[in-house]
Design a protein around this motif. Structure first.
Motif, PDB file in Angstrom:
ATOM      1  N   GLN A  54     -13.120  -8.940  19.104  1.00 54.18           N
ATOM      2  CA  GLN A  54     -12.254 -10.084  18.821  1.00 54.18           C
ATOM      3  C   GLN A  54     -12.685 -10.794  17.537  1.00 54.18           C
ATOM      4  N   GLU A  55     -13.974 -10.881  17.311  1.00 58.01           N
ATOM      5  CA  GLU A  55     -14.477 -11.524  16.091  1.00 58.01           C
ATOM      6  C   GLU A  55     -13.991 -10.768  14.849  1.00 58.01           C
ATOM      7  N   PHE A  56     -14.056  -9.455  14.893  1.00 56.69           N
ATOM      8  CA  PHE A  56     -13.599  -8.658  13.756  1.00 56.69           C
ATOM      9  C   PHE A  56     -12.086  -8.747  13.579  1.00 56.69           C
ATOM     10  N   LEU A  57     -11.348  -8.741  14.678  1.00 58.90           N
ATOM     11  CA  LEU A  57      -9.892  -8.891  14.597  1.00 58.90           C
ATOM     12  C   LEU A  57      -9.516 -10.225  13.952  1.00 58.90           C
ATOM     13  N   GLU A  58     -10.215 -11.284  14.313  1.00 55.96           N
ATOM     14  CA  GLU A  58      -9.942 -12.609  13.760  1.00 55.96           C
ATOM     15  C   GLU A  58     -10.266 -12.678  12.273  1.00 55.96           C
ATOM     16  N   ARG A  59     -11.124 -11.789  11.804  1.00 58.31           N
ATOM     17  CA  ARG A  59     -11.478 -11.736  10.381  1.00 58.31           C
ATOM     18  C   ARG A  59     -10.595 -10.744   9.617  1.00 58.31           C
ATOM     19  N   GLY A  60      -9.613 -10.121  10.318  1.00 61.73           N
ATOM     20  CA  GLY A  60      -8.651  -9.252   9.663  1.00 61.73           C
ATOM     21  C   GLY A  60      -8.993  -7.774   9.692  1.00 61.73           C
ATOM     22  N   TYR A  61     -10.031  -7.407  10.412  1.00 63.24           N
ATOM     23  CA  TYR A  61     -10.441  -6.012  10.510  1.00 63.24           C
ATOM     24  C   TYR A  61      -9.734  -5.302  11.664  1.00 63.24           C
ATOM     25  N   LEU A  62      -9.811  -3.964  11.644  1.00 64.81           N
ATOM     26  CA  LEU A  62      -9.362  -3.103  12.732  1.00 64.81           C
ATOM     27  C   LEU A  62      -7.855  -3.167  12.966  1.00 64.81           C
ATOM     28  N   GLN A  63      -7.115  -3.570  11.925  1.00 63.55           N
ATOM     29  CA  GLN A  63      -5.668  -3.605  11.986  1.00 63.55           C
ATOM     30  C   GLN A  63      -5.124  -3.167  10.622  1.00 63.55           C
ATOM     31  N   THR A  64      -4.037  -2.472  10.638  1.00 64.09           N
ATOM     32  CA  THR A  64      -3.483  -1.934   9.399  1.00 64.09           C
ATOM     33  C   THR A  64      -2.722  -3.007   8.641  1.00 64.09           C
ATOM     34  N   PRO A  65      -2.640  -2.867   7.310  1.00 61.37           N
ATOM     35  CA  PRO A  65      -3.204  -1.819   6.479  1.00 61.37           C
ATOM     36  C   PRO A  65      -4.650  -2.134   6.101  1.00 61.37           C
ATOM     37  N   TYR A  66      -5.386  -1.089   5.739  1.00 64.68           N
ATOM     38  CA  TYR A  66      -6.753  -1.267   5.257  1.00 64.68           C
ATOM     39  C   TYR A  66      -7.174  -0.061   4.430  1.00 64.68           C
ATOM     40  N   ILE A  67      -8.254  -0.223   3.711  1.00 66.89           N
ATOM     41  CA  ILE A  67      -8.854   0.852   2.935  1.00 66.89           C
ATOM     42  C   ILE A  67     -10.129   1.276   3.637  1.00 66.89           C
ATOM     43  N   ILE A  68     -10.346   2.568   3.712  1.00 66.59           N
ATOM     44  CA  ILE A  68     -11.596   3.124   4.234  1.00 66.59           C
ATOM     45  C   ILE A  68     -12.320   3.798   3.071  1.00 66.59           C
ATOM     46  N   ILE A  69     -13.579   3.451   2.895  1.00 70.59           N
ATOM     47  CA  ILE A  69     -14.421   4.090   1.886  1.00 70.59           C
ATOM     48  C   ILE A  69     -15.479   4.898   2.614  1.00 70.59           C
ATOM     49  N   ARG A  70     -15.620   6.131   2.217  1.00 63.64           N
ATOM     50  CA  ARG A  70     -16.673   6.986   2.791  1.00 63.64           C
ATOM     51  C   ARG A  70     -17.952   6.698   2.023  1.00 63.64           C
ATOM     52  N   LYS A  71     -18.894   6.011   2.680  1.00 63.26           N
ATOM     53  CA  LYS A  71     -20.162   5.655   2.045  1.00 63.26           C
ATOM     54  C   LYS A  71     -21.123   6.839   2.051  1.00 63.26           C
ATOM     55  N   PHE A  72     -21.223   7.479   3.187  1.00 65.75           N
ATOM     56  CA  PHE A  72     -22.062   8.646   3.416  1.00 65.75           C
ATOM     57  C   PHE A  72     -21.337   9.491   4.459  1.00 65.75           C
ATOM     58  N   PRO A  73     -21.754  10.744   4.654  1.00 71.52           N
ATOM     59  CA  PRO A  73     -21.137  11.500   5.746  1.00 71.52           C
ATOM     60  C   PRO A  73     -21.274  10.722   7.062  1.00 71.52           C
ATOM     61  N   THR A  74     -20.200  10.518   7.737  1.00 70.69           N
ATOM     62  CA  THR A  74     -20.058   9.804   9.017  1.00 70.69           C
ATOM     63  C   THR A  74     -20.286   8.292   8.931  1.00 70.69           C
ATOM     64  N   VAL A  75     -20.374   7.716   7.730  1.00 70.75           N
ATOM     65  CA  VAL A  75     -20.500   6.259   7.576  1.00 70.75           C
ATOM     66  C   VAL A  75     -19.363   5.778   6.677  1.00 70.75           C
ATOM     67  N   TYR A  76     -18.563   4.857   7.213  1.00 72.96           N
ATOM     68  CA  TYR A  76     -17.368   4.379   6.527  1.00 72.96           C
ATOM     69  C   TYR A  76     -17.355   2.857   6.463  1.00 72.96           C
ATOM     70  N   MET A  77     -16.749   2.319   5.410  1.00 71.53           N
ATOM     71  CA  MET A  77     -16.571   0.871   5.291  1.00 71.53           C
ATOM     72  C   MET A  77     -15.081   0.572   5.262  1.00 71.53           C
ATOM     73  N   GLN A  78     -14.673  -0.434   6.034  1.00 69.96           N
ATOM     74  CA  GLN A  78     -13.268  -0.836   6.081  1.00 69.96           C
ATOM     75  C   GLN A  78     -13.068  -2.097   5.255  1.00 69.96           C
ATOM     76  N   ILE A  79     -12.011  -2.081   4.434  1.00 68.02           N
ATOM     77  CA  ILE A  79     -11.637  -3.247   3.635  1.00 68.02           C
ATOM     78  C   ILE A  79     -10.209  -3.621   4.010  1.00 68.02           C
ATOM     79  N   PRO A  80     -10.025  -4.740   4.696  1.00 68.65           N
ATOM     80  CA  PRO A  80      -8.678  -5.142   5.089  1.00 68.65           C
ATOM     81  C   PRO A  80      -7.805  -5.480   3.875  1.00 68.65           C
ATOM     82  N   ILE A  81      -6.517  -5.249   4.000  1.00 69.43           N
ATOM     83  CA  ILE A  81      -5.534  -5.662   2.994  1.00 69.43           C
ATOM     84  C   ILE A  81      -4.663  -6.731   3.635  1.00 69.43           C
TER      85      ILE A  81
END
Length: 132
Positions: A7-34
């Motif tokens: 819920q904390e992440f949802l309130e900050r705009g994460y985990l909902q589309t649209p967003y950008i995913i950056i592959r930092k390392f194999p199996t490690v990703y960063m989400q950037i909300p739009i």
């Protein structure tokens, strides 16, 4: 691995589309909300679409332009724009984000691995990168 409440992440705009995913390392990703510009006072993290871009291009195309500009600023990253739970547009390190006919290159939405927030917080592990 312990993660914060979703819920904390949802309130900050994460985990909902649209967003950008950056592959930092194999199996490690960063989400950037739009977000739409009018939500700038509500969210402190993510990328905001300018009203004129949305007005001229429409919301989805403005997301594409925002994604392309973000990739230009981060050309060494593999990333994708997630528009909904079934559609992601990819751009690799070589900048290739178009198919052989010049259209956007789409694929399935990344899933699993470790998903981080812009601040490096672990949001999800081996789960979908979205809730909504």
């Amino acid at each position: 691995m312990k993660t914060k409440d979703l819920q904390e992440f949802l309130e900050r705009g994460y985990l909902q589309t649209p967003y950008i995913i950056i592959r930092k390392f194999p199996t490690v990703y960063m989400q950037i909300p739009i977000h739409r510009w009018e939500l700038k006072e509500h969210f402190s993290e993510g990328i905001f679409i300018l009203p004129v871009e949305e007005e001229v291009l429409g919301y989805e195309e403005a997301c594409h332009v925002t994604f392309e500009l973000y990739h230009q600023e981060n050309p060494e990253a593999d990333m994708c724009l997630v528009l909904d739970k079934d559609r992601a547009r990819f751009i690799g390190k070589n900048g290739s984000g178009f198919d052989e006919k010049g259209g956007y290159k789409y694929g399935s939405v990344p899933w699993g691995g470790m998903l981080l927030s812009c601040k490096g917080e672990v949001m999800r592990v081996n789960e979908p990168h979205y809730v909504i």
